[in-house]
Motif scaffolding. Structure first.
Motif, PDB file in Angstrom:
ATOM      1  N   LEU A 230       0.821  -1.205   0.000  1.00 47.74           N
ATOM      2  CA  LEU A 230       0.000   0.000   0.000  1.00 47.74           C
ATOM      3  C   LEU A 230       0.857   1.258   0.000  1.00 47.74           C
ATOM      4  CD1 LEU A 230      -2.894  -0.855   2.503  1.00 47.74           C
ATOM      5  CD2 LEU A 230      -2.972  -0.864   0.007  1.00 47.74           C
ATOM      6  N   VAL A 231       1.929   1.248   0.794  1.00 46.75           N
ATOM      7  CA  VAL A 231       2.811   2.414   0.862  1.00 46.75           C
ATOM      8  C   VAL A 231       3.481   2.649  -0.485  1.00 46.75           C
ATOM      9  CG1 VAL A 231       4.932   3.313   1.892  1.00 46.75           C
ATOM     10  CG2 VAL A 231       3.194   2.252   3.343  1.00 46.75           C
ATOM     11  N   VAL A 232       3.956   1.575  -1.127  1.00 46.89           N
ATOM     12  CA  VAL A 232       4.597   1.710  -2.443  1.00 46.89           C
ATOM     13  C   VAL A 232       3.598   2.212  -3.474  1.00 46.89           C
ATOM     14  CG1 VAL A 232       5.672   0.430  -4.327  1.00 46.89           C
ATOM     15  CG2 VAL A 232       6.363  -0.022  -1.974  1.00 46.89           C
ATOM     16  N   SER A 233       2.379   1.671  -3.448  1.00 48.40           N
ATOM     17  CA  SER A 233       1.353   2.107  -4.397  1.00 48.40           C
ATOM     18  C   SER A 233       0.986   3.573  -4.180  1.00 48.40           C
ATOM     19  CB  SER A 233       0.105   1.228  -4.255  1.00 48.40           C
ATOM     20  OG  SER A 233       0.394  -0.119  -4.539  1.00 48.40           O
ATOM     21  N   GLU A 234       0.877   3.966  -2.907  1.00 44.78           N
ATOM     22  CA  GLU A 234       0.544   5.360  -2.604  1.00 44.78           C
ATOM     23  C   GLU A 234       1.641   6.300  -3.097  1.00 44.78           C
ATOM     24  OE1 GLU A 234      -1.200   7.885   1.209  1.00 44.78           O
ATOM     25  OE2 GLU A 234       0.092   6.151   1.548  1.00 44.78           O
ATOM     26  N   ARG A 235       2.882   5.897  -2.890  1.00 49.03           N
ATOM     27  CA  ARG A 235       3.997   6.727  -3.340  1.00 49.03           C
ATOM     28  C   ARG A 235       4.019   6.809  -4.872  1.00 49.03           C
ATOM     29  NH1 ARG A 235       8.017   3.791  -1.488  1.00 49.03           N
ATOM     30  NH2 ARG A 235       7.763   4.610   0.626  1.00 49.03           N
ATOM     31  N   ARG A 239       3.231  10.185  -7.270  1.00 48.65           N
ATOM     32  CA  ARG A 239       4.134  10.667  -8.307  1.00 48.65           C
ATOM     33  C   ARG A 239       3.398  10.771  -9.646  1.00 48.65           C
ATOM     34  NH1 ARG A 239       8.515   6.719  -8.511  1.00 48.65           N
ATOM     35  NH2 ARG A 239       8.900   7.543  -6.418  1.00 48.65           N
ATOM     36  N   VAL A 240       2.552   9.780  -9.945  1.00 46.04           N
ATOM     37  CA  VAL A 240       1.762   9.826 -11.185  1.00 46.04           C
ATOM     38  C   VAL A 240       0.858  11.047 -11.188  1.00 46.04           C
ATOM     39  CG1 VAL A 240      -0.103   8.683 -12.447  1.00 46.04           C
ATOM     40  CG2 VAL A 240       1.833   7.343 -11.616  1.00 46.04           C
ATOM     41  N   ARG A 241       0.256  11.334 -10.035  1.00 51.90           N
ATOM     42  CA  ARG A 241      -0.619  12.504  -9.969  1.00 51.90           C
ATOM     43  C   ARG A 241       0.160  13.790 -10.245  1.00 51.90           C
ATOM     44  NH1 ARG A 241      -2.461  16.680  -7.356  1.00 51.90           N
ATOM     45  NH2 ARG A 241      -4.710  16.970  -7.019  1.00 51.90           N
ATOM     46  N   GLY A 242       1.370  13.887  -9.680  1.00 53.85           N
ATOM     47  CA  GLY A 242       2.185  15.076  -9.928  1.00 53.85           C
ATOM     48  C   GLY A 242       2.561  15.211 -11.401  1.00 53.85           C
ATOM     49  N   ARG A 243       2.948  14.100 -12.034  1.00 52.78           N
ATOM     50  CA  ARG A 243       3.298  14.157 -13.450  1.00 52.78           C
ATOM     51  C   ARG A 243       2.077  14.504 -14.307  1.00 52.78           C
ATOM     52  NH1 ARG A 243       8.144  11.179 -14.111  1.00 52.78           N
ATOM     53  NH2 ARG A 243       9.439  11.769 -12.313  1.00 52.78           N
ATOM     54  N   THR A 244       0.929  13.954 -13.935  1.00 55.10           N
ATOM     55  CA  THR A 244      -0.292  14.251 -14.687  1.00 55.10           C
ATOM     56  C   THR A 244      -0.660  15.724 -14.565  1.00 55.10           C
ATOM     57  OG1 THR A 244      -1.092  11.997 -14.283  1.00 55.10           O
ATOM     58  CG2 THR A 244      -2.703  13.610 -15.025  1.00 55.10           C
ATOM     59  N   SER A 245      -0.488  16.284 -13.378  1.00 59.48           N
ATOM     60  CA  SER A 245      -0.755  17.721 -13.205  1.00 59.48           C
ATOM     61  C   SER A 245       0.188  18.550 -14.072  1.00 59.48           C
ATOM     62  CB  SER A 245      -0.592  18.100 -11.732  1.00 59.48           C
ATOM     63  OG  SER A 245      -1.511  17.405 -10.920  1.00 59.48           O
ATOM     64  N   ASP A 246       1.449  18.134 -14.169  1.00 55.20           N
ATOM     65  CA  ASP A 246       2.392  18.838 -15.053  1.00 55.20           C
ATOM     66  C   ASP A 246       1.956  18.732 -16.506  1.00 55.20           C
ATOM     67  OD1 ASP A 246       3.855  19.458 -12.828  1.00 55.20           O
ATOM     68  OD2 ASP A 246       5.306  17.823 -13.094  1.00 55.20           O
ATOM     69  N   LEU A 286      -7.664  15.414 -18.529  1.00 54.78           N
ATOM     70  CA  LEU A 286      -6.627  15.006 -17.591  1.00 54.78           C
ATOM     71  C   LEU A 286      -6.927  15.515 -16.183  1.00 54.78           C
ATOM     72  CD1 LEU A 286      -3.344  15.557 -19.654  1.00 54.78           C
ATOM     73  CD2 LEU A 286      -4.201  13.376 -18.793  1.00 54.78           C
ATOM     74  N   ARG A 287      -7.345  16.765 -16.098  1.00 59.84           N
ATOM     75  CA  ARG A 287      -7.665  17.341 -14.783  1.00 59.84           C
ATOM     76  C   ARG A 287      -8.857  16.620 -14.158  1.00 59.84           C
ATOM     77  NH1 ARG A 287      -8.628  21.871 -16.449  1.00 59.84           N
ATOM     78  NH2 ARG A 287      -6.495  22.719 -16.333  1.00 59.84           N
ATOM     79  N   HIS A 288      -9.861  16.330 -14.982  1.00 62.77           N
ATOM     80  CA  HIS A 288     -11.054  15.639 -14.483  1.00 62.77           C
ATOM     81  C   HIS A 288     -10.705  14.225 -14.013  1.00 62.77           C
ATOM     82  CE1 HIS A 288     -15.286  14.521 -14.194  1.00 62.77           C
ATOM     83  NE2 HIS A 288     -15.007  13.421 -14.892  1.00 62.77           N
ATOM     84  N   ALA A 289      -9.857  13.532 -14.771  1.00 66.97           N
ATOM     85  CA  ALA A 289      -9.452  12.180 -14.377  1.00 66.97           C
ATOM     86  C   ALA A 289      -8.689  12.203 -13.059  1.00 66.97           C
ATOM     87  CB  ALA A 289      -8.610  11.543 -15.468  1.00 66.97           C
ATOM     88  N   THR A 293     -10.697  10.236 -10.301  1.00 69.96           N
ATOM     89  CA  THR A 293     -10.170   8.874 -10.279  1.00 69.96           C
ATOM     90  C   THR A 293      -8.933   8.760  -9.399  1.00 69.96           C
ATOM     91  OG1 THR A 293     -10.998   8.476 -12.517  1.00 69.96           O
ATOM     92  CG2 THR A 293      -9.316   6.977 -11.681  1.00 69.96           C
ATOM     93  N   THR A 294      -7.891   9.528  -9.689  1.00 76.70           N
ATOM     94  CA  THR A 294      -6.631   9.383  -8.967  1.00 76.70           C
ATOM     95  C   THR A 294      -6.748   9.845  -7.518  1.00 76.70           C
ATOM     96  OG1 THR A 294      -5.465   9.776 -11.048  1.00 76.70           O
ATOM     97  CG2 THR A 294      -4.171   9.885  -9.029  1.00 76.70           C
ATOM     98  N   ASP A 295      -7.349  11.012  -7.293  1.00 77.41           N
ATOM     99  CA  ASP A 295      -7.467  11.519  -5.921  1.00 77.41           C
ATOM    100  C   ASP A 295      -8.285  10.585  -5.024  1.00 77.41           C
ATOM    101  OD1 ASP A 295      -5.888  13.632  -6.554  1.00 77.41           O
ATOM    102  OD2 ASP A 295      -7.503  15.111  -6.693  1.00 77.41           O
ATOM    103  N   PRO A 296      -9.493  10.125  -5.449  1.00 76.94           N
ATOM    104  CA  PRO A 296     -10.215   9.153  -4.611  1.00 76.94           C
ATOM    105  C   PRO A 296      -9.434   7.863  -4.383  1.00 76.94           C
ATOM    106  CG  PRO A 296     -11.698  10.114  -6.234  1.00 76.94           C
ATOM    107  CD  PRO A 296     -10.315  10.562  -6.597  1.00 76.94           C
TER     108      PRO A 296
END
Length: 460
Positions: A230-235, A239-246, A286-289, A293-296
């Protein structure tokens, strides 16, 4: 109003083999796990949990109460659908505030120490300091966390049938119910005994179980691996969320640049504007996803991790019960050896007891104090006999408690495993559905713009 037996918890039984996530708003046919009244082979294994029925819960409609006052708070509508006989209605509902959830959780932990009671969302958030705890975003996150908390209680075959949970959904005088529960808790308060008297000197946080049960070692290892995953997946997804925001910002900037290029290239302004709009739409997708999806998914990952910590706490408490038994047994052996040594000294056979350096020094101190005569030895041996009798009773009780707690922990691990599988299926299913929705919408946008781009002709 609840009945007069509100403060008495019903006897605990189990009835079915697994628990599944349900949505209270969906039409449900009582046919899946959690609804079964009996299972094939369930009687063959008493350590398998059983359910008596289903309890489907939801938390909705957060409302700010006493607005514009210093006592403002948020109340939530809690609803349930159930066929459990303990409930007086199949569709109970009530409005509760966060402190009511805290009271429910704290007293379930106290009353059901062997059960894995899920944790509540952390109250000490930055929003409480910045004054933004009444924002719609925060209230929605809090509502979702509380919704998940009640779902986990509802999946548990013991907790779902506690009278406190029933009152939480049904009682119209919840404050009265809380005072009654505090004043008259279910079960009698344990009276201080010899275990309590010696625990401070014998037991400590650094002691280890000397004869660990292989079953619980495997369980703890599985819990460690699960939490590590879980910790690895969360990390990773953070990171995926940060890259997607970029990427979202980059596509937006690219759309602005393409739109500016369209003003310069007057011959292809219209196709470039269409392309720019597609880039803006893709950036919005991308923002909507990310938001839906990613945040929940990240919130659920963190919540599941805290749930696993509650499970680990039960395993640790089981070890403590076994440690109590082992330490008391050792203490009883020491007191018995001391009594036997005194008996040998009185009978004139001191040499046969194998005096150690500690006993020898103790005898020398007693001799210097003048308390080494037979009368004081007899009195001391009488007190040791009384202590031995108390310790024997305490060891027997500790052994029974340890065995019962171990059996209950095995059932709890089965319940947690079913709940974990249900939540993982729900969590990964929502993630997959969100990704499918995103890619379908993105494909439609790009397929719509491709013919327009292909018709662009530039004279060189």
């Amino acid at each position: 109003m609840l009945g007069d037996d509100e403060d008495v918890f019903d006897s605990v039984t189990w009835e079915s083999p697994s628990a599944t996530a349900y949505d209270i708003d969906d039409p449900i046919t009582p046919s899946g796990p959690g609804f079964r009244q009996s299972t094939v082979g369930a009687d063959d294994d008493p350590l398998q949990p059983k359910w008596e029925g289903y309890l489907l819960t939801s938390v909705k409609d957060p409302v700010k109460e006493l607005a514009e006052t210093k006592d403002a708070y948020v109340s939530y509508l809690v609803q349930a659908k159930t066929n459990l006989p303990i409930f007086s209605t199949p569709n109970p509902s009530a409005r509760r505030r966060f402190q009511d959830f805290v009271f429910l959780r704290d007293h379930l932990v106290r009353d059901f120490s062997a059960c894995v009671v899920p944790a509540l969302p952390d109250k000490h958030r930055l929003e409480y300091l910045t004054g933004d705890r009444f924002s719609p975003e925060f209230m929605e996150r809090r509502r979702l966390d509380l919704h998940r908390f009640l779902q986990r209680l509802a999946r548990h075959p013991t907790l779902q049938r506690s009278t406190l949970v029933r009152a939480f959904f049904e009682s119209t005088e919840w404050h009265v119910q809380m005072h009654q529960h505090v004043a008259h808790p279910p079960g009698q308060e344990p009276t201080p005994g010899i275990i309590d008297n010696i625990s401070d000197t014998l037991l400590n946080a650094f002691a280890r179980v000397r004869k660990p049960d292989e079953r619980f070692l495997i369980m703890r290892e599985n819990v460690d691996k699960f939490e590590e995953s879980l910790v690895v997946s969360e990390r990773l997804y953070t990171r995926v969320r940060g890259r997607t925001s970029d990427l979202t910002a980059d596509y937006h900037d690219l759309a602005v640049a393409v739109q500016g290029l369209g003003f310069l290239e007057s011959g292809i302004t219209d196709p470039l504007n269409h392309f720019s709009n597609t880039l803006l739409e893709f950036s919005a997708l991308l923002r909507h996803a990310t938001q839906t999806t990613t945040d929940p998914f990240l919130l659920h990952l963190h919540s599941l991790l805290t749930y696993s910590h509650s499970n680990r706490a039960v395993l640790k408490l089981r070890d403590q019960k076994q440690l109590d038994f082992e330490e008391l047994s050792d203490y009883l052996s020491g007191v018995t050896a001391d009594r036997d040594r005194l008996a040998a000294v009185i009978s004139g056979h001191a040499g046969s007891t194998g005096l150690g350096i500690g006993a020898y020094l103790k005898d020398r101190v007693d001799a210097m104090r003048g308390t080494d005569d037979d009368r004081s030895r007899v009195e001391k041996m009488r007190k040791l006999d009384i202590k031995i009798k108390e310790l024997q009773d305490a060891v027997t009780t500790a052994h029974e408690t340890s065995d019962a707690f171990s059996d209950e922990t095995l059932r709890e691990q089965a319940v947690f495993q079913y709940a974990k599988e249900a939540e993982m299926k729900e969590m990964l299913g929502n993630l997959a559905d969100g990704q499918i929705e995103f890619y379908k919408a993105a494909m439609e946008e790009w397929e719509r713009i491709i013919p327009t781009i292909q018709r662009i002709r530039v004279d060189v």
